[in-house]
Design an enzyme around this catalytic site. Structure first.
Site, short mmCIF file in Angstrom:
data_model
loop_
_atom_site.label_atom_id
_atom_site.label_comp_id
_atom_site.label_asym_id
_atom_site.label_seq_id
_atom_site.Cartn_x
_atom_site.Cartn_y
_atom_site.Cartn_z
N HIS A 254 0.83 -1.21 0.00
CA HIS A 254 0.00 0.00 0.00
C HIS A 254 0.86 1.25 0.00
O HIS A 254 0.62 2.21 -0.77
CB HIS A 254 -0.93 -0.03 1.21
CG HIS A 254 -1.78 1.20 1.35
ND1 HIS A 254 -1.38 2.32 2.07
CD2 HIS A 254 -3.00 1.52 0.84
CE1 HIS A 254 -2.31 3.24 2.01
NE2 HIS A 254 -3.32 2.78 1.27
N ASN A 354 9.16 -17.00 -19.67
CA ASN A 354 10.60 -17.11 -19.92
C ASN A 354 10.88 -17.71 -21.28
O ASN A 354 11.78 -17.27 -22.01
CB ASN A 354 11.25 -17.97 -18.83
CG ASN A 354 11.49 -17.20 -17.55
OD1 ASN A 354 11.33 -15.98 -17.52
ND2 ASN A 354 11.85 -17.89 -16.49
N ALA A 355 10.11 -18.77 -21.63
CA ALA A 355 10.32 -19.40 -22.94
C ALA A 355 10.02 -18.43 -24.07
O ALA A 355 10.75 -18.37 -25.08
CB ALA A 355 9.44 -20.65 -23.05
N TYR A 358 12.91 -15.58 -24.16
CA TYR A 358 14.26 -15.94 -24.61
C TYR A 358 14.24 -16.85 -25.84
O TYR A 358 15.29 -17.12 -26.40
CB TYR A 358 15.03 -16.64 -23.48
CG TYR A 358 15.25 -15.73 -22.29
CD1 TYR A 358 16.13 -14.67 -22.35
CD2 TYR A 358 14.54 -15.93 -21.10
CE1 TYR A 358 16.33 -13.83 -21.26
CE2 TYR A 358 14.72 -15.11 -20.01
CZ TYR A 358 15.62 -14.06 -20.10
OH TYR A 358 15.81 -13.22 -19.03
N ARG A 399 20.90 -13.84 -12.35
CA ARG A 399 20.72 -13.66 -13.79
C ARG A 399 22.00 -14.06 -14.48
O ARG A 399 23.10 -13.84 -13.98
CB ARG A 399 20.37 -12.20 -14.11
CG ARG A 399 19.13 -11.71 -13.37
CD ARG A 399 18.84 -10.26 -13.62
NE ARG A 399 18.41 -10.02 -14.99
CZ ARG A 399 18.10 -8.80 -15.45
NH1 ARG A 399 18.20 -7.75 -14.65
NH2 ARG A 399 17.70 -8.66 -16.70
N GLY A 410 13.11 -8.29 -16.88
CA GLY A 410 13.11 -9.36 -15.88
C GLY A 410 13.81 -8.97 -14.61
O GLY A 410 14.60 -8.02 -14.56
N LEU A 415 11.99 -18.11 -12.40
CA LEU A 415 12.20 -19.52 -12.10
C LEU A 415 12.17 -19.79 -10.60
O LEU A 415 11.74 -20.85 -10.15
CB LEU A 415 13.52 -20.00 -12.70
CG LEU A 415 13.56 -20.09 -14.23
CD1 LEU A 415 14.96 -20.48 -14.70
CD2 LEU A 415 12.55 -21.12 -14.72
#
Length: 447
Positions: A254, A354-355, A358, A399, A410, A415
């Site tokens: 908040h 993600n798939a 990338y 990362r 991202g 993941l």
């Protein structure tokens, strides 16, 4: 211990481990029933091989002594003397039916086998010292013995139970009945002791998967009650911690959203300009990062698990991807699985996102519900992740080197959140090489 013996012992232990029961009830019954069966087997062997044979030998010896006494009395009577009195005494006192037949009535009969035949034959040879014939009539359960004497042939018949322990099977019947009763009582008592442990295990498993545990209360032995009380106390502490964290996150969310809303209002008042657009993008990115951090910290542990059409969820996630990104989705098996709907959507959305992010354009989602497990496989044709990095990418905010610049999208939590959701359901997420050339993400959840 020599290595060959050690290997043999390990092989034997492994083989026994495959054969022995795996459940606590089965192993407890084996612990109780196995000694009981061994005891009954030993008692049966001792009775059959010792007691039964000994009783039969003594009864046969007594009968042969009576027959030898009758033979001696008849032999020692003067010629021409009536031996009817001796025969009556043998019938009345010894329960032997005796009669004198002509000498031609004697014919050696084939020896009868078995314990009784061999015992009687041995006693007759040792006590009479003369030829005899022995015949056992299985139909009438009578035994006939013929002995040649001076007066002709002495024929002796008597019931089989005079020389044989005829009621031996009663002992086996009683022993079997008692054994069955004891085994049944053992099963009842052990099941009553194992049932609270099963209820505790089911409650812990349901709580670990986010499902309601129902009306669970401590039962059973003192140690099981202690374990159940410890589980309930742990559950209360975890739920209290979740409530506190949820309240804190609600306050943080908040406050931060209030600041971001103020930023947006100020940017709106500034109007359009070259300096305003970059600031607006920074605010959007900050809001997206804030949502990702809050989703990771919240973890959806307060969401209840309910029967959900996971096939529809997967199809919806695949359809909501950006235009130009083709996502093929397929499902097999029963589509209804008990999961946390929001958390499951976030799991699938993170893996598919993600798939798509990338990959080079092709993403395939294949899910199946079979054998009590829900398996979701997401394949892409992107660059993939090196094998040595596949476990590290599950760490929060981790990362890969090529994505560490500040302009890359991202937060490094996709993941991590997916694995946390899967493990909260009692499953897991793993990575592997994809047949499409990129990365394969496999999520397995119990269902």
């Amino acid at each position: 211990m020599p290595r060959p013996v050690l290997r043999s012992w390990r092989a034997l232990a492994g083989a026994m481990g495959q054969v022995l029961p795996k459940s606590l009830l089965g192993r407890s019954l084996m612990i109780v029933v196995t000694p009981m069966l061994v005891l009954l087997s030993v008692l049966t062997f001792v009775f059959m091989d010792r007691h039964w044979a000994l009783v039969t030998a003594r009864l046969s010896s007594a009968v042969v002594r009576d027959i030898a006494a009758v033979v001696d009395l008849v032999e020692h009577q003067p010629p021409g003397t009536d031996v009817a009195a001796i025969l009556r005494v043998a019938a009345n006192r010894l329960d032997l039916s005796v009669e004198v037949l002509p000498a031609s009535a004697f014919a050696p009969a084939p020896r009868t086998g078995g314990l009784l035949g061999s015992t009687l034959s041995s006693e007759m040879r040792s006590r009479l010292g003369r030829p005899f014939s022995l015949a056992i009539d299985e139909a009438t359960t009578t035994i006939e013995i013929r002995v040649p004497i001076d007066r002709g042939t002495l024929r002796v018949t008597f019931p089989r139970n005079l020389a044989y322990a005829a009621n031996w099977h009663f002992f086996l019947v009683w022993m079997g009945v008692v054994g069955v009763v004891l085994i049944v009582l053992s099963i009842i008592f052990i099941r009553n002791q194992v049932k609270p442990i099963q209820r505790l295990a089911n409650a812990a498993e349901a709580f670990g998967k986010g499902r309601p545990i129902g009306a669970f209360s401590p039962q059973g032995a003192r140690e099981v009650r202690r374990a159940a009380l410890a589980f309930l106390e742990m559950r209360r502490r975890i739920e209290r911690q979740i409530d506190q964290r949820t309240t804190m996150l609600a306050g943080v969310s908040h406050d931060l959203r209030t600041v971001l809303t103020r930023f947006r209002l100020e940017l709106a008042l500034l109007g359009e300009g070259e300096d305003v657009e970059p600031m607006r993008r920074d605010v959007d990115e900050m809001e997206a990062m804030l949502e990702a951090y809050l989703a990771f910290a919240r973890g959806d542990l307060d969401e209840a698990a309910v029967p959900t059409d996971v096939a529809a969820v997967i199809a919806d996630v695949a359809a909501r991807q950006p235009e130009g990104r083709r996502v093929e989705a397929s499902f097999s098996g029963d589509p209804v699985v008990t999961v946390r709907p929001g958390a499951f959507r976030r799991l699938v959305g993170n893996l598919v996102g993600n798939a798509v992010r990338y990959g080079h354009g092709k993403v395939a989602v294949a899910a199946e519900h079979r054998g009590g497990w829900l398996k979701v496989v997401v394949d892409d044709d992107g660059p993939g992740i090196p094998a040595e990095e596949r476990e590290a990418v599950f760490r929060p905010f981790y990362r890969l080197d090529r994505a560490r610049n500040q302009d890359a999208p991202g937060t490094g939590l996709g993941l991590t959140i997916a694995r946390d959701v899967a493990r909260a359901h009692g499953g897991d997420v793993t990575l592997a090489a994809s047949p499409l050339g990129g990365l394969r993400c496999v999520a397995r959840l119990p269902g």
